[in-house]
Write a protein that holds these residues in place. Structure first.
Motif, PDB file in Angstrom:
ATOM      1  N   THR A 174       0.763  -1.152  -0.012  1.00 27.78           N
ATOM      2  CA  THR A 174       0.010   0.070  -0.097  1.00 27.78           C
ATOM      3  C   THR A 174       1.044   1.210  -0.071  1.00 27.78           C
ATOM      4  O   THR A 174       0.471   2.327  -0.516  1.00 27.78           O
ATOM      5  N   SER A 178       0.848   3.954  -5.157  1.00 27.60           N
ATOM      6  CA  SER A 178       0.570   5.161  -5.775  1.00 27.60           C
ATOM      7  C   SER A 178       2.005   5.560  -6.559  1.00 27.60           C
ATOM      8  O   SER A 178       2.034   6.403  -7.444  1.00 27.60           O
ATOM      9  N   CYS A 228      -8.656   7.745   2.949  1.00 31.98           N
ATOM     10  CA  CYS A 228      -7.120   7.722   2.141  1.00 31.98           C
ATOM     11  C   CYS A 228      -7.098   6.315   1.503  1.00 31.98           C
ATOM     12  O   CYS A 228      -6.527   6.447   0.447  1.00 31.98           O
ATOM     13  N   LYS A 231      -9.042   5.960  -1.633  1.00 34.37           N
ATOM     14  CA  LYS A 231      -8.729   6.673  -2.842  1.00 34.37           C
ATOM     15  C   LYS A 231      -7.575   6.034  -3.449  1.00 34.37           C
ATOM     16  O   LYS A 231      -7.336   5.908  -4.689  1.00 34.37           O
ATOM     17  N   ARG A 232      -6.562   5.284  -2.517  1.00 34.64           N
ATOM     18  CA  ARG A 232      -5.384   4.669  -3.177  1.00 34.64           C
ATOM     19  C   ARG A 232      -5.709   3.362  -3.916  1.00 34.64           C
ATOM     20  O   ARG A 232      -5.342   3.201  -4.786  1.00 34.64           O
ATOM     21  N   GLU A 235      -7.321   4.459  -7.271  1.00 35.92           N
ATOM     22  CA  GLU A 235      -6.117   5.124  -8.050  1.00 35.92           C
ATOM     23  C   GLU A 235      -5.391   3.885  -8.680  1.00 35.92           C
ATOM     24  O   GLU A 235      -5.175   3.557 -10.081  1.00 35.92           O
ATOM     25  N   PHE A 236      -5.167   2.776  -7.973  1.00 33.31           N
ATOM     26  CA  PHE A 236      -4.563   1.572  -8.405  1.00 33.31           C
ATOM     27  C   PHE A 236      -5.453   0.805  -9.471  1.00 33.31           C
ATOM     28  O   PHE A 236      -5.139   0.151 -10.351  1.00 33.31           O
ATOM     29  N   ARG A 239      -5.341   2.287 -12.812  1.00 38.04           N
ATOM     30  CA  ARG A 239      -4.164   2.056 -13.291  1.00 38.04           C
ATOM     31  C   ARG A 239      -3.916   0.690 -14.119  1.00 38.04           C
ATOM     32  O   ARG A 239      -3.408   0.537 -15.042  1.00 38.04           O
TER      33      ARG A 239
END
Length: 290
Positions: A174, A178, A228, A231-232, A235-236, A239
């Motif tokens: 983790t 990002s 948090c 959100k991470r 994002e992953f 991607r």
């Protein structure tokens, strides 16, 4: 006064409602599912392959699952103490169930190094593909310079359904999710393409969540209330293309000497979904053969 305030986690870090529901503490539903899982075909094993960047915590996840099921902290898979890749061999881990074993196995393999070498990434992807198809035997030592050849003694020419992978798990730190380079993301996507071509489902495990976010280190039950972390993971997901509902955050056992029911709950919940997803894949393949 100062010491008590320093332990307080800012309320702004928390979501009003958890972004995923899970039973904290003892989780009899998930525990019962995993402990009583049986494939439809006798003598069949569900094979779970762990892959991902170096140091992400693949071996630690295996140890953690084993610990929860054995009801004591275990260390069956060796774990690295540095950022270098510790796992060099293709290894199958079976978990004891009384005098027998659970009908699922976990495979560990060499992690993907954050390298700019396109050749090394291609070799890594090809080795993963061979593992997915059941062509790699236990004990094979991965070579980042050369892929497994058909003439190698660790090449399995005639894999059975028991040798093939039924669910692919990408294990991610983790802290660095990002910060992954485009090259690493590309390699993960290439592995996903190979798995998709073989109709093998993929999930992701987010490890070290307590190191990344103080609100989770303060209380692991905050895992699905952490904005948090949410959100991470989002994002992953964007991607690499793994859906959010196929991504599971966990805190692995590392320095603990006693089991923690709240840690157990998120570990066994992740394992329950991995088995569930893999079992659907296994059943599709078995039915297509009849």
């Amino acid at each position: 006064m100062g010491s008590s305030s320093s332990k307080t986690v800012a309320p702004s870090l928390f979501l009003e409602n958890p972004w995923r529901q899970i039973n904290n503490g003892e989780n009899p539903t998930d525990q019962h599912f995993v402990e009583n899982y049986k494939p439809e075909v006798e003598e069949q094993n569900l094979r779970i392959l762990l892959h991902g960047p170096v140091g992400a915590g693949k071996s630690s996840f295996i140890n953690s699952v084993n610990s929860v099921l054995q009801k004591r902290v275990c260390c069956k898979a060796l774990v690295a103490n540095s950022c270098d890749c510790f796992t060099k061999k293709y290894t199958t881990y079976r978990i004891k169930k009384g005098n027998a074993f659970y009908p699922f196995v976990l495979n560990d393999m060499m992690g993907l190094k954050n390298t700019t070498s396109r050749r090394n990434r291609r070799i890594h992807v090809k080795d993963v593909k061979q593992a997915l198809k059941g062509h790699i035997k236990d004990g094979y030592v991965f070579n980042p310079e050369n892929k497994l050849s058909k003439g190698d003694r660790y090449y399995n020419r005639t894999p059975t359904e028991n040798d093939k992978v039924h669910v692919l798990v990408c294990v991610v730190d983790t802290n660095t999710a990002s910060l992954m380079s485009d090259a690493t993301v590309e390699a993960i996507q290439d592995v996903r393409d190979e798995a998709n071509g073989l109709e093998i489902p993929q999930v992701a495990i987010f490890t070290k969540i307590d190191e990344a976010f103080p609100e989770i280190k303060h209380d692991v039950t905050n895992v699905y209330r952490s904005e948090c972390l949410q959100k991470r993971i989002e994002e992953f997901s964007k991607r690499v293309g793994i859906p959010i509902n196929f991504i599971f955050p966990v805190k692995n056992y590392h320095s603990e000497r006693e089991l923690n029911p709240d840690m157990d709950a998120i570990i066994i919940n992740a394992m329950r979904h991995i088995i569930d997803i893999g079992n659907d894949s296994l059943n599709r393949k078995l039915r297509s053969q009849t």
